[in-house]
Structures are given as C-alpha cells and as structure tokens.
Design an enzyme around this catalytic site. Structure first.
Site, PDB file in Angstrom:
ATOM      1  N   ASP A 131      -2.724  -1.430   9.669  1.00  0.00           N
ATOM      2  CA  ASP A 131      -2.665  -1.253   8.235  1.00  0.00           C
ATOM      3  C   ASP A 131      -3.527  -2.362   7.781  1.00  0.00           C
ATOM      4  OD1 ASP A 131      -1.490   1.277   8.081  1.00  0.00           O
ATOM      5  OD2 ASP A 131       0.497   0.215   7.623  1.00  0.00           O
ATOM      6  N   LYS A 167       0.773  -1.251  -0.043  1.00  0.00           N
ATOM      7  CA  LYS A 167       0.047  -0.132   0.064  1.00  0.00           C
ATOM      8  C   LYS A 167       0.972   1.258   0.091  1.00  0.00           C
ATOM      9  CE  LYS A 167       0.958   1.647   4.256  1.00  0.00           C
ATOM     10  NZ  LYS A 167       1.709   2.936   4.427  1.00  0.00           N
TER      11      LYS A 167
HETATM   12  O1  C5P Z   1      -0.494  -0.716  14.071  1.00  0.00           O
HETATM   13  P1  C5P Z   1       1.164  -0.708  14.004  1.00  0.00           P
HETATM   14  O2  C5P Z   1       1.563  -2.151  14.591  1.00  0.00           O
HETATM   15  O3  C5P Z   1       1.549  -0.932  12.516  1.00  0.00           O
HETATM   16  O4  C5P Z   1       1.867   0.428  14.451  1.00  0.00           O
HETATM   17  C1  C5P Z   1       3.238   0.343  14.576  1.00  0.00           C
HETATM   18  C2  C5P Z   1       3.605   1.499  15.527  1.00  0.00           C
HETATM   19  O5  C5P Z   1       3.508   2.719  14.715  1.00  0.00           O
HETATM   20  C3  C5P Z   1       2.626   1.968  16.806  1.00  0.00           C
HETATM   21  O6  C5P Z   1       3.295   1.289  17.765  1.00  0.00           O
HETATM   22  C4  C5P Z   1       2.817   3.392  16.970  1.00  0.00           C
HETATM   23  O7  C5P Z   1       4.198   3.689  17.527  1.00  0.00           O
HETATM   24  C5  C5P Z   1       3.003   3.723  15.538  1.00  0.00           C
HETATM   25  N1  C5P Z   1       1.532   4.314  14.994  1.00  0.00           N
HETATM   26  C6  C5P Z   1       0.894   5.478  15.604  1.00  0.00           C
HETATM   27  N2  C5P Z   1      -0.038   5.646  15.215  1.00  0.00           N
HETATM   28  C7  C5P Z   1      -0.833   5.145  14.293  1.00  0.00           C
HETATM   29  C8  C5P Z   1      -0.154   3.769  13.677  1.00  0.00           C
HETATM   30  C9  C5P Z   1       0.962   3.384  14.269  1.00  0.00           C
HETATM   31  O8  C5P Z   1       1.466   6.117  16.292  1.00  0.00           O
HETATM   32  N3  C5P Z   1      -2.178   5.387  13.766  1.00  0.00           N
END
Ligand code: C5P
Length: 328
Positions: free
Chosen positions: A159, A32
């Site tokens: 995601d 993506k």
């Molecule tokens: O959800 P995901 O595991 O992909 O997110 C990885 C990290 O990215 C989270 O732990 C956070 O630090 C950051 N993040 C964030 N806000 C979001 C998505 C991700 O701060 N909306």
C-alpha cells in the site's frame, strides 16, 4: 511518548548532502480505504493478485524530521506505544531504503504523531513509510520524483506507493502498481468507525483462502470467487455525483474474512446503516468499518450515533479524496 530509538550511523556533518533543508520539516499523510478490493488467487510469492481502487481520506499521521548525526525516532499518539521501535518499524525501514537508493547516510531525527489506528485496515504503517520517504527526500535534498519515491515505496509494502500519490487510484499486482483513474471532482463524505484491537492482514488473507477452499466445490460464490474483474462499475459511479450509485458499486472481497474472524463487525456495519449511512463496509483487511454518508450533516449524525451505540472505539466524519504524503 516512546523512548527514542538511537541507531548509530557513522555520518558526520561533512558527509551530509549539500542541498536539502536543515528542518524541522513536517509531512502529513492520509489513511486509505479501498472502494473496490478484488482479491485473486494466492501467488507463489505469498501475496494475492489484486485489483483495487484506493481512496485517500482525511485522517492523518504527521512526521517531523530534522537534521541529525544518527537516526533517532520518537512516536506518540494513536497506538504508538505498541509499535516496534527497532529495525522492523516501517519508518526506520523507509529511512534505510531511501538512504540506500540515494547513497545518503541514514541520519535523521524523526518524530511520528499518529492519529491513524494501527492494524486497522487503513494502511497507517504504510502511510508512515510514505511520509518518511517524502520527508527525508526533502530534508536530504535527494530530489526523487514521486514515481521514483513510489518505486522505493513498493519495497516497503503493497500500500505504500499509493500513499505517495493519494487521491483515488487503481492498484494492481499485489497493490503496489498504481495508475491514475478519472474519478471526477466530487468530494465524498465518509465516517470511519475504529474498532477495539487490530486484525493481522496476513491472517485475514489466510481466512479468505480458507473460506474459498471450503466453499469452492459446492457453493456458487458470485463475485467473491477469486476472479479479478475490472472495477468498471465503481469507476463509473465515482464520476457520477450520486452516493446511492457509489454505494451499489462498493466491493471488498476481504470483508467476509474479516467478519468471519471478528463477527461483531456485522453489528457495526448494521448500526451505521441504521444511523442513516448510505453504505457500510470493512476497510481493507479491517477491523475498521467505513460508512458512506449522503452529505456532511448526515456524516456528523452517523458518527455521533455510532459513537453512542458502543459498537466502535470512536467514529469520525471525514472526506475524500485527499492528496498523499505532502510537506506542509
Ligand atoms: O505488502 P504488505 O506488507 O502490506 O502485506 C502484508 C501481508 O498481507 C503480506 O505478507 C501477505 O500475507 C498479505 N498480502 C497478500 N496479498 C497482497 C497484499 C498483502 O496476501 N496483495
């Protein structure tokens, strides 16, 4: 190829679901990019509130699954040797999450063939998790709907739900709440420029918080101040067929943070635009840069010139939108 992961689960043949398939079964899943990534304030749970427009592009990972009496995972391709082969692996987490949700033993042999660079801002790991959910659901015959798979996906990462659906979609919350958008029928031409090494998503978000905190008292930040606006201009541009109009509506609040951590990305973006791209931007949290090209021929030229210029590890022309994780 990595050594197989053999995670023993007490699942004999008699415990297997009566429906589903014996395999092998292949699922293809795209990468993506975010055509709009508006980042709001840091929430109490450590995530940032987002308004984003996800767009799936034709750069794919593939997962093959077969029946097994334990969980066995092998991987090859782009960055596979550096991925954890343990309970932290998103594929393993996805198997366990679907098994828990459906009351199925987490028994499956999986092989992941990677083309999507890792830690690249392309949601490669999330794509693998989404592909695993779709593949195991088909193999085990657990019959979850796409919306139900997206619920399980949301536990695995922000995601992951989008990659169950693909196409072009609005993401809100921390990115995990997906709504369809009327994005028109046009296919767009993109060039993906992969960087050497990755960037850590949490670090990029932290850098954005730092930049905002440092700038807030005196500097007017325009659109990059944490206000979450609706991506109205972008959605309107997607329904038109003009790459210049789309180019003007692209936005990524994480770009300044990614460039701050990796200043050479500015040169990559410049090189792509100099090569004829209509626009260049950082994909998600980076460090991959993505370029919008006017047409297929221009995308080929931009990719070749970018690859020749030495500002990226490789550059590949592709199109979007494409469907999400699908059995092929
Ligand atoms: O959800 P995901 O595991 O992909 O997110 C990885 C990290 O990215 C989270 O732990 C956070 O630090 C950051 N993040 C964030 N806000 C979001 C998505 C991700 O701060 N909306």
């Amino acid at each position: 190829m990595t050594e197989p992961l053999d995670l023993y689960d007490q699942a004999g043949a008699a415990d297997r679901p009566r429906y589903g398939r014996t395999g092998p079964l292949r699922v293809r899943v795209p990468a993506k990019v975010n055509l709009h990534l508006g980042v709001g304030p840091l929430r109490a749970d450590g995530f940032h509130e987002l308004v984003t427009v996800y767009h799936a592009i034709g750069l794919y990972d593939e997962i093959t699954v077969r029946r097994a009496s334990t969980m066995v995972l092998t991987m090859d391709g782009e960055g596979a040797a550096t991925l954890p082969v343990d309970e932290d692996n998103l594929v393993v987490r996805a198997v366990r999450a679907l098994a828990a949700r459906t009351g199925t033993p987490p028994s499956v042999r999986l092989h992941l063939a990677k083309q999507i660079p890792i830690a690249a801002g392309l949601a490669g790991g999330s794509a693998d998790a989404a592909a695993t959910l779709v593949a195991c659901d088909a193999l085990w015959g657990t019959g979850l709907s796409r919306d139900e798979l997206a619920e399980v996906a949301a536990e695995l990462g922000s995601d992951v739900p989008f990659l169950i659906y693909g196409g072009t979609a609005l993401g809100t919350g921390r990115g995990e709440r997906i709504s369809p958008v009327l994005a028109g029928t046009r296919s767009w031409h993109w060039v993906v420029a992969a960087a050497d090494g990755g960037l850590s998503t949490p670090e990029v978000y932290r850098e954005l918080d730092r930049l905002r905190a440092a700038a807030q008292p005196t500097v007017h930040l325009g659109r990059n101040d944490g206000d979450l606006e609706s991506p109205h201009d972008l959605l309107t541009a997607l329904r038109q067929r003009d790459p210049e109009v789309l180019a003007a509506a692209l936005r990524n609040d994480l770009q300044s943070a990614a460039v701050s951590l990796r200043p050479q990305l500015a040169a990559t973006i410049e090189a792509g635009v100099a090569a004829g791209a209509v626009a260049g931007f950082v994909s998600g949290s980076g460090p991959t840069c993505v370029f919008l090209a006017a047409d297929a021929a221009s995308a080929q030229v931009v990719a070749r010139l970018l690859a020749d210029s030495g500002v990226c590890r490789f550059a590949r022309p592709t199109t979007g939108p494409v469907p999400g994780a699908r059995v092929i």
